[in-house]
Design an enzyme around this catalytic site. Structure first.
Site, PDB file in Angstrom:
ATOM      1  N   THR A  69      44.753  43.295  37.891  1.00 13.44           N
ATOM      2  CA  THR A  69      44.475  43.592  39.292  1.00 13.44           C
ATOM      3  C   THR A  69      44.489  42.314  40.141  1.00 13.44           C
ATOM      4  O   THR A  69      44.727  42.380  41.345  1.00 13.44           O
ATOM      5  CB  THR A  69      43.130  44.364  39.386  1.00 13.44           C
ATOM      6  OG1 THR A  69      43.066  45.015  40.639  1.00 13.44           O
ATOM      7  CG2 THR A  69      41.930  43.488  39.216  1.00 13.44           C
TER       8      THR A  69
ATOM      9  N   PHE B 242      32.345  40.026  29.035  1.00 18.31           N
ATOM     10  CA  PHE B 242      32.850  41.307  29.553  1.00 18.31           C
ATOM     11  C   PHE B 242      31.969  41.864  30.672  1.00 18.31           C
ATOM     12  O   PHE B 242      32.438  42.669  31.469  1.00 18.31           O
ATOM     13  CB  PHE B 242      32.848  42.382  28.452  1.00 18.31           C
ATOM     14  CG  PHE B 242      33.774  42.130  27.305  1.00 18.31           C
ATOM     15  CD1 PHE B 242      35.139  42.302  27.441  1.00 18.31           C
ATOM     16  CD2 PHE B 242      33.285  41.730  26.060  1.00 18.31           C
ATOM     17  CE1 PHE B 242      35.998  42.092  26.380  1.00 18.31           C
ATOM     18  CE2 PHE B 242      34.133  41.513  24.988  1.00 18.31           C
ATOM     19  CZ  PHE B 242      35.495  41.694  25.149  1.00 18.31           C
TER      20      PHE B 242
ATOM     21  N   SER C 280      41.698  40.818  34.771  1.00 18.70           N
ATOM     22  CA  SER C 280      42.476  42.041  34.934  1.00 18.70           C
ATOM     23  C   SER C 280      43.774  41.737  35.659  1.00 18.70           C
ATOM     24  O   SER C 280      43.839  40.838  36.517  1.00 18.70           O
ATOM     25  CB  SER C 280      41.648  43.017  35.774  1.00 18.70           C
ATOM     26  OG  SER C 280      42.454  44.071  36.231  1.00 18.70           O
TER      27      SER C 280
ATOM     28  N   LYS D 287      32.912  48.016  37.169  1.00 18.24           N
ATOM     29  CA  LYS D 287      34.382  48.115  37.187  1.00 18.24           C
ATOM     30  C   LYS D 287      34.963  49.321  37.921  1.00 18.24           C
ATOM     31  O   LYS D 287      36.156  49.607  37.776  1.00 18.24           O
ATOM     32  CB  LYS D 287      34.896  48.102  35.750  1.00 18.24           C
ATOM     33  CG  LYS D 287      34.398  49.271  34.909  1.00 18.24           C
ATOM     34  CD  LYS D 287      35.118  49.350  33.587  1.00 18.24           C
ATOM     35  CE  LYS D 287      34.768  50.626  32.851  1.00 18.24           C
ATOM     36  NZ  LYS D 287      35.441  50.774  31.584  1.00 18.24           N
TER      37      LYS D 287
ATOM     38  N   ASP E  95      47.110  52.156  45.283  1.00 19.19           N
ATOM     39  CA  ASP E  95      47.945  52.120  44.072  1.00 19.19           C
ATOM     40  C   ASP E  95      49.270  51.400  44.335  1.00 19.19           C
ATOM     41  O   ASP E  95      49.814  51.488  45.428  1.00 19.19           O
ATOM     42  CB  ASP E  95      48.270  53.546  43.613  1.00 19.19           C
ATOM     43  CG  ASP E  95      47.209  54.102  42.688  1.00 19.19           C
ATOM     44  OD1 ASP E  95      46.273  53.364  42.338  1.00 19.19           O
ATOM     45  OD2 ASP E  95      47.324  55.287  42.312  1.00 19.19           O
TER      46      ASP E  95
ATOM     47  N   LYS F 233      37.088  39.711  40.180  1.00 15.09           N
ATOM     48  CA  LYS F 233      37.769  39.120  39.012  1.00 15.09           C
ATOM     49  C   LYS F 233      38.519  37.852  39.435  1.00 15.09           C
ATOM     50  O   LYS F 233      38.491  36.833  38.743  1.00 15.09           O
ATOM     51  CB  LYS F 233      38.746  40.132  38.395  1.00 15.09           C
ATOM     52  CG  LYS F 233      38.078  41.323  37.739  1.00 15.09           C
ATOM     53  CD  LYS F 233      37.377  40.924  36.447  1.00 15.09           C
ATOM     54  CE  LYS F 233      36.517  42.005  35.879  1.00 15.09           C
ATOM     55  NZ  LYS F 233      35.690  41.595  34.745  1.00 15.09           N
TER      56      LYS F 233
ATOM     57  N   GLY G 172      30.107  48.111  26.042  1.00 19.50           N
ATOM     58  CA  GLY G 172      31.121  48.868  26.766  1.00 19.50           C
ATOM     59  C   GLY G 172      32.395  49.109  25.967  1.00 19.50           C
ATOM     60  O   GLY G 172      32.475  48.799  24.769  1.00 19.50           O
TER      61      GLY G 172
ATOM     62  N   TYR H 275      49.133  61.357  41.144  1.00 26.04           N
ATOM     63  CA  TYR H 275      49.045  60.730  42.464  1.00 26.04           C
ATOM     64  C   TYR H 275      50.375  60.101  42.870  1.00 26.04           C
ATOM     65  O   TYR H 275      50.607  58.923  42.622  1.00 26.04           O
ATOM     66  CB  TYR H 275      47.964  59.653  42.471  1.00 26.04           C
ATOM     67  CG  TYR H 275      46.571  60.158  42.197  1.00 26.04           C
ATOM     68  CD1 TYR H 275      46.123  61.368  42.740  1.00 26.04           C
ATOM     69  CD2 TYR H 275      45.684  59.421  41.414  1.00 26.04           C
ATOM     70  CE1 TYR H 275      44.826  61.829  42.496  1.00 26.04           C
ATOM     71  CE2 TYR H 275      44.389  59.864  41.172  1.00 26.04           C
ATOM     72  CZ  TYR H 275      43.977  61.069  41.724  1.00 26.04           C
ATOM     73  OH  TYR H 275      42.708  61.503  41.482  1.00 26.04           O
TER      74      TYR H 275
ATOM     75  N   ASN I  33      26.033  51.152  31.737  1.00 27.10           N
ATOM     76  CA  ASN I  33      27.126  52.126  31.598  1.00 27.10           C
ATOM     77  C   ASN I  33      27.205  52.616  30.156  1.00 27.10           C
ATOM     78  O   ASN I  33      28.280  52.860  29.628  1.00 27.10           O
ATOM     79  CB  ASN I  33      28.446  51.447  32.017  1.00 27.10           C
ATOM     80  CG  ASN I  33      29.557  52.435  32.256  1.00 27.10           C
ATOM     81  OD1 ASN I  33      29.304  53.589  32.587  1.00 27.10           O
ATOM     82  ND2 ASN I  33      30.793  52.006  32.047  1.00 27.10           N
TER      83      ASN I  33
ATOM     84  N   TYR J 252      36.130  44.971  43.610  1.00 28.07           N
ATOM     85  CA  TYR J 252      36.180  44.822  42.152  1.00 28.07           C
ATOM     86  C   TYR J 252      37.278  43.814  41.774  1.00 28.07           C
ATOM     87  O   TYR J 252      37.035  42.847  41.048  1.00 28.07           O
ATOM     88  CB  TYR J 252      36.430  46.177  41.462  1.00 28.07           C
ATOM     89  CG  TYR J 252      37.011  46.011  40.085  1.00 28.07           C
ATOM     90  CD1 TYR J 252      36.202  45.562  39.035  1.00 28.07           C
ATOM     91  CD2 TYR J 252      38.366  46.227  39.840  1.00 28.07           C
ATOM     92  CE1 TYR J 252      36.747  45.350  37.773  1.00 28.07           C
ATOM     93  CE2 TYR J 252      38.908  46.013  38.585  1.00 28.07           C
ATOM     94  CZ  TYR J 252      38.100  45.581  37.555  1.00 28.07           C
ATOM     95  OH  TYR J 252      38.640  45.354  36.325  1.00 28.07           O
TER      96      TYR J 252
ATOM     97  N   ARG K  28      52.910  52.095  34.616  1.00 23.62           N
ATOM     98  CA  ARG K  28      51.911  51.109  34.189  1.00 23.62           C
ATOM     99  C   ARG K  28      52.195  50.668  32.760  1.00 23.62           C
ATOM    100  O   ARG K  28      52.827  51.372  31.980  1.00 23.62           O
ATOM    101  CB  ARG K  28      50.492  51.708  34.205  1.00 23.62           C
ATOM    102  CG  ARG K  28      49.982  52.110  35.576  1.00 23.62           C
ATOM    103  CD  ARG K  28      49.697  50.892  36.453  1.00 23.62           C
ATOM    104  NE  ARG K  28      49.124  51.280  37.737  1.00 23.62           N
ATOM    105  CZ  ARG K  28      49.842  51.658  38.792  1.00 23.62           C
ATOM    106  NH1 ARG K  28      51.168  51.708  38.725  1.00 23.62           N
ATOM    107  NH2 ARG K  28      49.240  51.980  39.926  1.00 23.62           N
TER     108      ARG K  28
END
Ligand code: UD1
Length: 360
Positions: free
Chosen positions: A137, A91, A135, A95, A314, A165, A15, A230, A40, A161, A243
């Site tokens: 996240t 990894f 992540s 995702k 978001d 993690k 990936g 967005y 992927n 997702y 970000r």
């Protein structure tokens, strides 16, 4: 490097982040064994996926490859019996945030179940050093900026997702508590973008890209008409989302630094036992409009965009405090937003169809 060359098992090595990390591992003279189920990736002409064939071209080194999912424990056992693995960089995971809301069980089976299988086989073979691909996240909607590693995790993760993690991080912590021989490093990525400077490998979304930079690149190359921005009413300097974008080569080098800490580096070869998380980011935030402007400059293309509604899930702004990685791993991100855009553009313009050899 003299003496024994360490062998690293890389799961999900075909990936985006995996392939760039392998370039750096091979450059640093590690031996690399990859397990990937190719879910992927594009197949190459030989036995390797196209991304890894190109990694071999860049590095002039060989990669040992096993096509397998982490659900297949027997194959994992074969990998560990046929190779003397010193450490693992993990990894392999699904995702896509949106897809994870539709297929939560698939995500938990792959990301959580796959990790547990891997850890069980590692334990059987007494391999207890792992770098986990996590992540930012896991921080959810950040309470403070910049985000430090001791920020609460798991609260406010808006999708399976992200939660997968978080769950794997918790499993890894429990594992270390049960056996302090383990050395475990979780790397929490902010927003990895860009491509290898050769333009030979990069991110290759098989579908319409969800993430900003690949989408911009496809607009620049003429595959898509315009970028939907967005949200333009966030409490950020220009109203668009902010970000912490990090060049994929900087991100890859963070894995080498983590691995050196785990394995121990001459002249202090003791190695790390414990569980520790590190942010991998630049510490700087950039807005969507800044990224579009930087990409226009790097590609010398005009990028059309339109301001639209906010995207559900978001957060207004997210950027790292990356001082722990600097102080404890000796790692910092070096590349600028312009570098990220220039390398992304080189990859996209040389490979308009990604790893597919023929343009579609
Ligand atoms: C996304 C994922 C996150 C993952 C990360 C990996 C979501 C909700 N989150 O983070 O779980 O770890 O990628 O890199 O998908 N934007 C646009 N137009 C677009 C695409 C994005 O304006 O077409 C904006 C977003 O609103 C955001 C910024 O660009 O402000 C970055 O978005 P993106 O690249 O998708 O990354 P994240 O949302 O930060």
């Amino acid at each position: 490097m003299s003496g024994h060359r360490k062998t690293i098992l890389v799961t999900g090595g075909a990936g985006y982040v995996g392939s760039h990390t392998i370039v750096m591992l091979l450059t640093e003279r590690y031996k690399v064994v990859v397990v990937d189920n190719l879910s992927n990736s594009v197949k190459g002409n030989g036995s390797l996926p196209e991304s890894l064939e190109r990694v071999q071209t860049i590095t002039k080194c060989d990669i040992k490859f096993y096509e397998s999912s982490l659900e297949d424990k027997d194959t994992l056992r074969t990998v560990f019996s046929e190779n003397k693995i010193d450490a693992v960089i993990h990894f392999a995971a699904l995702k896509a945030v949106g897809e994870s809301c539709i297929l939560p069980l698939t995500y938990y089976r792959n990301n959580v179940g796959g990790s547990v299988n891997l850890l069980e086989v590692m334990k059987e073979f007494h391999v207890k050093k792992i770098v986990f691909s996590s992540s930012a996240t896991v921080y959810g909607d950040p309470q403070d900026l910049p985000i430090k590693e001791d920020h609460p995790t798991g609260q406010g993760c808006t999708n399976p997702y992200g939660r997968s993690k978080f769950f794997v991080e918790e499993i890894l912590k429990d594992l270390w508590k049960s056996d302090e021989d383990w050395g475990i490093i979780s790397l929490r990525y902010f927003n990895p973008v860009g491509a290898h400077h050769s333009g030979l490998i990069g991110e290759d979304p098989l579908d319409i890209p969800n993430n900003l930079m690949p989408y911009i690149a496809q607009v620049a190359v003429g595959k898509r008409e315009y970028v939907s921005v967005y949200g333009s009413d966030y409490s950020t300097p220009d109203g668009t989302g902010v970000r912490d974008y990090i060049h994929i080569e900087d991100l890859a080098s963070g894995h080498i630094s983590a691995l050196e800490k785990l394995l121990g580096k001459e002249p202090t070869p003791k190695g790390f036992h414990g569980w520790r998380a590190y942010n991998l980011g630049t510490g700087k935030g950039h807005s969507v409009l800044e990224v579009i402007a930087a990409f226009e400059k790097a590609s010398k293309k005009s990028i059309k965009y339109t301001l639209t509604e906010r995207r559900t899930g978001d957060v207004p702004a997210s950027y790292a405090d990356a001082t722990r990685a600097r102080d404890e791993l000796g790692w910092t991100a070096k590349k600028t937003l312009f570098d990220m855009c220039a390398d992304m553009w080189r990859w996209q313009s040389k490979n308009p169809s990604g790893f597919h050899r023929e343009s579609s």
